[in-house]
Motif scaffolding. Structure first.
Motif, PDB file in Angstrom:
ATOM      1  N   ILE A   1      21.653 -17.470  35.519  1.00  0.00           N
ATOM      2  CA  ILE A   1      21.233 -16.425  36.464  1.00  0.00           C
ATOM      3  C   ILE A   1      21.762 -15.066  36.019  1.00  0.00           C
ATOM      4  O   ILE A   1      21.029 -14.079  36.011  1.00  0.00           O
ATOM      5  CB  ILE A   1      21.697 -16.774  37.901  1.00  0.00           C
ATOM      6  N   ILE A   2      23.024 -15.011  35.607  1.00  0.00           N
ATOM      7  CA  ILE A   2      23.607 -13.754  35.117  1.00  0.00           C
ATOM      8  C   ILE A   2      22.827 -13.255  33.906  1.00  0.00           C
ATOM      9  O   ILE A   2      22.510 -12.069  33.806  1.00  0.00           O
ATOM     10  CB  ILE A   2      25.106 -13.935  34.784  1.00  0.00           C
TER      11      ILE A   2
ATOM     12  N   SER B   1      25.250 -24.499  39.806  1.00  0.00           N
ATOM     13  CA  SER B   1      23.946 -23.906  40.133  1.00  0.00           C
ATOM     14  C   SER B   1      23.356 -23.112  38.973  1.00  0.00           C
ATOM     15  O   SER B   1      22.262 -22.576  39.083  1.00  0.00           O
ATOM     16  CB  SER B   1      24.053 -23.035  41.381  1.00  0.00           C
TER      17      SER B   1
ATOM     18  N   GLN C   1      17.290 -20.180  41.645  1.00  0.00           N
ATOM     19  CA  GLN C   1      17.817 -19.270  40.624  1.00  0.00           C
ATOM     20  C   GLN C   1      16.953 -18.019  40.535  1.00  0.00           C
ATOM     21  O   GLN C   1      17.470 -16.907  40.409  1.00  0.00           O
ATOM     22  CB  GLN C   1      17.863 -19.971  39.266  1.00  0.00           C
TER      23      GLN C   1
ATOM     24  N   LEU D   1      27.050 -18.508  44.837  1.00  0.00           N
ATOM     25  CA  LEU D   1      26.298 -19.658  44.326  1.00  0.00           C
ATOM     26  C   LEU D   1      27.267 -20.808  44.082  1.00  0.00           C
ATOM     27  O   LEU D   1      28.375 -20.589  43.594  1.00  0.00           O
ATOM     28  CB  LEU D   1      25.588 -19.279  43.023  1.00  0.00           C
TER      29      LEU D   1
ATOM     30  N   ASN E   1      28.912 -17.273  28.896  1.00  0.00           N
ATOM     31  CA  ASN E   1      27.871 -16.373  29.388  1.00  0.00           C
ATOM     32  C   ASN E   1      27.174 -15.635  28.242  1.00  0.00           C
ATOM     33  O   ASN E   1      25.954 -15.485  28.239  1.00  0.00           O
ATOM     34  CB  ASN E   1      28.455 -15.369  30.383  1.00  0.00           C
TER      35      ASN E   1
ATOM     36  N   LYS F   1      25.058 -20.434  37.152  1.00  0.00           N
ATOM     37  CA  LYS F   1      25.392 -19.015  37.262  1.00  0.00           C
ATOM     38  C   LYS F   1      25.255 -18.267  35.937  1.00  0.00           C
ATOM     39  O   LYS F   1      24.780 -17.134  35.917  1.00  0.00           O
ATOM     40  CB  LYS F   1      26.802 -18.835  37.828  1.00  0.00           C
ATOM     41  N   SER F   2      25.634 -18.894  34.830  1.00  0.00           N
ATOM     42  CA  SER F   2      25.528 -18.186  33.546  1.00  0.00           C
ATOM     43  C   SER F   2      24.063 -17.904  33.199  1.00  0.00           C
ATOM     44  O   SER F   2      23.741 -16.856  32.648  1.00  0.00           O
ATOM     45  CB  SER F   2      26.236 -18.940  32.420  1.00  0.00           C
TER      46      SER F   2
ATOM     47  N   ASP G   1      31.481 -11.826  37.278  1.00  0.00           N
ATOM     48  CA  ASP G   1      31.495 -13.272  37.472  1.00  0.00           C
ATOM     49  C   ASP G   1      32.849 -13.649  38.057  1.00  0.00           C
ATOM     50  O   ASP G   1      33.877 -13.091  37.655  1.00  0.00           O
ATOM     51  CB  ASP G   1      31.254 -13.967  36.123  1.00  0.00           C
ATOM     52  N   GLU G   2      32.852 -14.581  39.000  1.00  0.00           N
ATOM     53  CA  GLU G   2      34.090 -15.017  39.664  1.00  0.00           C
ATOM     54  C   GLU G   2      34.769 -13.841  40.383  1.00  0.00           C
ATOM     55  O   GLU G   2      35.976 -13.632  40.270  1.00  0.00           O
ATOM     56  CB  GLU G   2      35.060 -15.655  38.650  1.00  0.00           C
TER      57      GLU G   2
ATOM     58  N   THR H   1      29.062 -24.307  42.578  1.00  0.00           N
ATOM     59  CA  THR H   1      29.357 -24.861  41.264  1.00  0.00           C
ATOM     60  C   THR H   1      28.153 -25.683  40.790  1.00  0.00           C
ATOM     61  O   THR H   1      27.556 -26.413  41.574  1.00  0.00           O
ATOM     62  CB  THR H   1      30.601 -25.775  41.349  1.00  0.00           C
TER      63      THR H   1
ATOM     64  N   SER I   1      18.130 -14.183  41.194  1.00  0.00           N
ATOM     65  CA  SER I   1      17.916 -13.150  40.190  1.00  0.00           C
ATOM     66  C   SER I   1      17.076 -12.002  40.757  1.00  0.00           C
ATOM     67  O   SER I   1      17.402 -10.829  40.570  1.00  0.00           O
ATOM     68  CB  SER I   1      17.248 -13.742  38.947  1.00  0.00           C
TER      69      SER I   1
END
Length: 142
Positions: free
Chosen positions: A41-42, A36, A8, A32, A66, A38-39, A117-118, A34, A12
């Motif tokens: 990292i964002i 991992s 992560q 990344l 998020n 992501k929210s 995202d996505e 599923t 970042s």
């Protein structure tokens, strides 16, 4: 406070380097799996960036996830700009859905960074996202 896992942190760091590299004008994508985080990292990326950052989510549910993740780390200069939440606030980090901002790019021309995202849901050749990106002219990371 939170501590990122090694992968992560690498993700970042790579994203922050991308946004801070003034020479590169192109957009980038990060993949990344599923589960991992992501929210997280964002949230970390958005918090570390200078200037205003817009974070797009494809749905109300992911936007809420998020946004809450970032707030849970004590980052308070963030807001939601989405009709689904009856909220049209702009701050240093703004979480949004494309449908709510597409007709108001002038409100976001001072933003430096966009995270999507996505991003596999985005058509790079035409559509709401492309029109918005063309109007605001910032770096985009999917």
């Amino acid at each position: 406070m939170y501590k990122l896992r090694d992968y992560q942190q690498k993700a970042s760091d790579a994203a922050v380097s991308f946004f801070n590299n003034k020479a590169k004008k192109t957009n980038a994508i990060m993949v990344l799996p599923t589960g991992s985080g992501k929210s997280l990292i964002i949230a970390d990326i958005a918090n570390r960036l200078d200037g205003h950052t817009l974070v797009f989510q494809p749905s109300k549910e992911i936007l809420e996830q998020n946004f809450k993740k970032l707030c849970s780390y004590g980052v308070l200069d963030c807001s939601i700009y989405s009709a689904s939440f009856n909220s049209k606030e702009i701050s240093r980090i703004t979480f949004a859905t494309i449908g709510s901002v597409k007709n108001h790019p002038e409100l976001f021309t001072h933003f430096k960074n966009i995270i999507v995202d996505e991003c596999h849901l985005v058509n790079p050749k035409e559509g709401m996202y492309k029109d918005f990106f063309d109007a605001v002219k910032c770096k985009v990371l999917g």
